[in-house]
Each structure stands twice: as structure tokens, then as C-alpha cells.
Write an enzyme that holds these catalytic residues in place. Structure first.
Site, short mmCIF file in Angstrom:
data_model
loop_
_atom_site.label_atom_id
_atom_site.label_comp_id
_atom_site.label_asym_id
_atom_site.label_seq_id
_atom_site.Cartn_x
_atom_site.Cartn_y
_atom_site.Cartn_z
CG HIS A 72 11.68 44.98 -2.14
ND1 HIS A 72 10.92 46.10 -2.69
CD2 HIS A 72 12.98 45.30 -1.90
CE1 HIS A 72 12.04 47.10 -2.41
NE2 HIS A 72 13.05 46.64 -1.97
CE1 TYR A 200 4.08 48.49 -9.91
CE2 TYR A 200 4.70 47.22 -7.95
CZ TYR A 200 4.86 47.22 -9.25
OH TYR A 200 6.05 46.83 -9.57
N PRO A 292 5.33 48.79 -18.36
CG PRO A 292 6.22 50.72 -17.63
CD PRO A 292 5.33 50.01 -18.74
CE LYS A 296 6.31 39.38 -13.95
NZ LYS A 296 7.10 39.20 -12.74
CE1 TYR A 384 5.46 43.67 -9.14
CE2 TYR A 384 7.23 42.53 -7.81
CZ TYR A 384 6.64 43.59 -8.68
OH TYR A 384 7.17 44.80 -8.43
C1 PHB Z 1 11.45 50.94 -11.55
O1 PHB Z 1 12.01 50.74 -10.51
O2 PHB Z 1 11.87 51.39 -12.42
C2 PHB Z 1 10.16 50.15 -11.64
C3 PHB Z 1 9.74 49.22 -10.75
C4 PHB Z 1 8.60 48.37 -10.98
C5 PHB Z 1 7.95 48.40 -11.89
C6 PHB Z 1 8.29 49.53 -12.95
C7 PHB Z 1 9.30 49.93 -12.99
O3 PHB Z 1 6.80 47.77 -12.15
#
Ligand code: PHB
Ligand code: APR
Length: 389
Positions: A72, A200, A292, A296, A384
């Protein structure tokens, strides 16, 4: 029994360390409280920083990750029914790889078994002894039978609820914690992801995240009260809520279906200092937890493992103890930066029960600044994709 390094915990941290040590000819034994099946049933985040990908390559596990992981180059941030993109490739010239933590752990177990590396499951009553001396040893029981392993060093990779951190005396240990007043309800569904990249979303109804595992396996989350139970949420209620929190454009193309897993995780930031006590080193969730948002958790565990692996290598192969002595300070420097980023992303995107009108205006202004400002996007991209080790 004797080994060079006893590793407590067979999660991703412990397994990765054991395989790195094995490649350098350093002996270790992994002690895991549960079974392999149990460890592999845990579903965790799925975004790997470049540093973690490189560590997997270093232990010879790059192939499947490269074939099945998705690179990505950016991510989407959504608010006010629109979204904008943070372009990692343009901002920072690197990317992340979407590959489930469960798959990372599965690959590590397969490698450990293939290489015949020592791993003991179903251990109980693990006790770390003499950590402050030159002769530490670990005792544990399996089926009521006690075993003692003498060693040079102990790596505490036993997660947040393990025994390793508790072995550091209370007057030496300092713990920093922030508990967020919400959790994440996550579902896994055998449907194509709504977008090629992660979304997000900040919305008046709370945060939402659209993520994925592969072309026909999606992972979605919505912010929910800490007190909710997965059984409170029918599949329909989940999909309805998700659609109301993401931009219409995404909601209209979201493909829904039966969920194959549903769970709720509370959000917490936590750090234990120091991460070292004599010959005991803490790594990963045993020493720190991040919310989450930003994925990280595993990636910060990976940088600990990188530092500890190099410290042990320098000790055994170069007779240089600088890395061993400086482990805690070095690891914590990066840990706190990951804590800051996860806290920032969480604060930016969630609804807090005590948020005032002013607080909401600040959140909106910060999102607008991020949307419009190249320097702000660069800072986000840099964090990130992962700060350097
Ligand atoms: C996930 O795919 O479970 C996931 C991806 C990004 C995040 C948290 C969880 O920031
Ligand atoms: N003795 C032996 N093993 C133990 C003990 C104990 N007393 N206590 C816990 N364990 C085991 C757990 O069963 C678990 O398999 O230690 C392992 C710790 O694994 P994780 O909790 O996955 O922690 P870690 O390996 O540091 O992984 C960090 O995983 O949990 C996510 O968010 C976290 O993504 C991050 C990454």
C-alpha cells in the site's frame, strides 16, 4: 537443561527473536503458555512497516509475504462525507505491506518447526530467577512436572498479561497508562474490500476503519462503548453502523455478507520503564501497548526485537556489550514515538464522551490542516510507514 537465551512467550515477538538468534547460531528455548492452535486463532492488525518486512526476510520468510501481501502506497482519511489521501510513496518514498499478523505468526511457527528450534507449549508457573545476577534461570511446569533452564539471558516476550514485567521489582518499575473511554468492534467477512486502500473515518457517530486481509477477506471496525459485547451487535446492525460512518461513496459500494468473526478490543496506551532488569529484557506487548489506530502494535514489537537481537549478536559474536547495556534506552526512544503517533491518530479520529464543542472544532481544524498541508501529510506518512530503527 541449559540454553543461551530463554524466551518467554511464543507470540510474534518471541518467535521472531528465536528465529533471528537461530540464524546467528545462538541457542534459545521458547516457552509458551498456550497451544500453537490457540496462538494462531488470535486476530490482530494487518499492516507491516518496512522494518518488520525486512526482519521477516532476514529469517528467510520473505517469499509468502511478498507473494500474498499487498503493498500500500497510501491511505485514505475520511471526514465530513469526503476523503483525502496520504501518499506514502510521494511523501516518503516507501510503503507498507498489508499482511495479517496471524499469517506472520503462522510463517514463524512453520519456520521454527522446520528448523527444529526448541519450543515448549502449555507451560505453567513460569518463574524468572536471579535476573540481576550473572546466572539467571527459569523454572516452569508442564503437566505438573517442573523443569529448570539455566541461561545467560531472558527475553520477556509474554505479552501484556505475562510474568516477565512483574519480575521487575515495583520500586524499579514505572508504568505509564492511558485508558480510552471506548473500544473497537471488529469483524472479518468473506467479502471483497470496499477500497484498494485502508479508510480511516472520523464521523459524528464515532470512528470507523475499512481494512482487509486479501481480495476476498475484509476487516472492518467501528468505535463502540467499552461495555458493549459482540453478541449485542447483529451483522445487520454492524453493517448499518459502518455505512453511516464512512463517506456515501464508499458506503454505496460496500459489499456486505455474513461475518466470520466478531470481537471487541478496548483501547489503551501503556509503557513500562525500564524495559530491562539485569539479564531480563522486555519486548513487545510485555512492555508496551498502543491503541490500534495506525497499527503500531506488532511493528513496535519488531523494533524491540531488532534492538535486542543486535545486542545479543554483538555480545556473543563480537564480545561487545554496548547494545545489551543500552537496550532499554534505545528501545524506549522509539516506543514513545510510536505511542505518540498512535495516541495522536486515536485522538484525531474518535469521538470522546466528554468532548466539548470546542474540542470538536479543534479536531475538525486538525483534519482540515492535514488535508490541506503537505508538511503535515509528510509527518503522518513518515510515522505511518515507520520511523527508522
Ligand atoms: C487491521 O487490518 O486489522 C488494522 C489495520 C490498520 C489499523 C488497525 C487494524 O490501524
Ligand atoms: N508464560 C509463557 N507464555 C506466556 C505467559 C507466561 N506466563 N504469559 C503469556 N504468554 C504468551 C501468550 O500466550 C502469548 O502467546 O506470550 C505470548 C505473547 O504474545 P502477544 O500477546 O501476541 O505479544 P507479542 O508477541 O509481544 O506481540 C506483539 O501482537 O498482541 C499483538 O498488539 C500486539 O501486535 C502486537 C504484537
Amino acid at each position: 537443561m541449559r540454553t543461551q537465551v530463554v524466551i518467554i512467550g511464543g507470540g510474534p515477538s518471541g518467535l521472531l527473536l528465536s528465529q533471528l538468534l537461530l540464524k546467528s547460531g545462538i541457542d534459545s528455548v521458547v516457552l509458551e503458555r498456550k497451544t500453537k492452535e490457540y496462538v494462531l486463532s488470535r486476530i490482530r492488525a494487518g499492516v507491516l512497516e518496512r522494518g518488520m518486512v525486512n526482519l521477516m526476510k532476514e529469517v528467510g520468510l520473505g517469499d509468502r509475504l511478498e507473494a500474498e501481501g499487498f503493498v500500500h502506497d497510501g491511505t485514505l482519511i475520511a471526514a465530513n462525507n469526503e476523503s483525502f489521501r496520504i501518499d506514502f510513496a510521494k511523501q516518503i518514498g516507501t510503503s507498507v505491506v498489508v499482511y495479517g499478523q496471524t499469517e506472520v505468526t503462522r510463517d514463524l511457527y512453520e519456520a521454527r518447526e522446520k528448523d527444529g528450534g526448541a519450543i515448549v507449549f502449555n507451560v505453567e508457573d513460569v518463574v524468572i530467577n536471579n535476573a540481576k545476577t550473572d546466572a539467571p534461570y527459569v523454572t516452569y511446569k508442564v503437566d505438573g512436572v517442573e523443569t529448570r533452564i539455566d541461561c545467560d539471558y531472558v527475553a520477556g516476550c509474554d505479552g501484556f498479561h505475562g510474568v516477565s514485567r512483574q519480575t521487575i521489582p515495583q520500586d524499579v518499575r514505572r508504568e505509564y497508562e492511558k485508558v480510552y473511554p471506548f473500544g473497537w468492534l471488529g469483524v472479518l467477512s468473506e467479502t471483497p474490500p470496499v477500497d484498494d486502500e485502508l479508510i480511516y473515518a472520523n464521523s459524528p457517530r464515532g470512528f470507523a476503519l475499512c481494512s482487509m486481509r486479501n481480495a476476498n477477506l475484509s476487516r472492518y471496525y467501528v468505535q463502540c462503548p467499552r461495555t458493549d459485547k459482540p453478541e449485542d451487535w447483529s451483522d445487520d446492525a454492524f453493517w448499518d453502523e459502518l455505512k453511516r460512518r464512512i463517506p456515501d461513496e464508499a458506503a454505496d459500494k460496500l459489499i456486505t455478507g455474513p461475518t466470520i468473526e466478531k470481537s471487541i478490543a478496548p483501547l489503551r496506551s501503556f509503557v513500562c520503564e525500564p524495559m530491562q532488569y539485569g539479564r531480563l529484557f522486555l519486548c513487545g506487548d510485555a512492555a508496551h501497548i498502543v491503541p490500534p489506530t495506525g497499527a503500531k502494535g506488532l511493528n513496535t514489537a519488531a523494533s524491540d526485537i531488532h534492538y535486542l537481537y543486535h545486542a545479543l549478536r554483538d555480545h556473543y559474536l563480537e564480545k561487545d556489550d554496548a547494545g545489551i547495556e543500552g537496550y532499554s534506552a534505545k528501545a524506549l526512544l522509539r516506543v514513545w514515538k510510536a505511542e505518540r503517533f498512535s495516541w495522536w491518530m486515536t485522538t484525531l479520529l474518535h469521538r470522546f464522551p466528554d468532548q466539548t464543542e470546542f474540542d470538536l472544532k479543534m479536531q475538525q481544524a486538525e483534519i482540515a490542516f492535514l488535508r490541506d498541508n503537505d508538511a503535515a501529510q509528510k509527518v503522518m506518512a513518515e510515522n505511518y510507514v515507520g520511523l527508522p530503527y
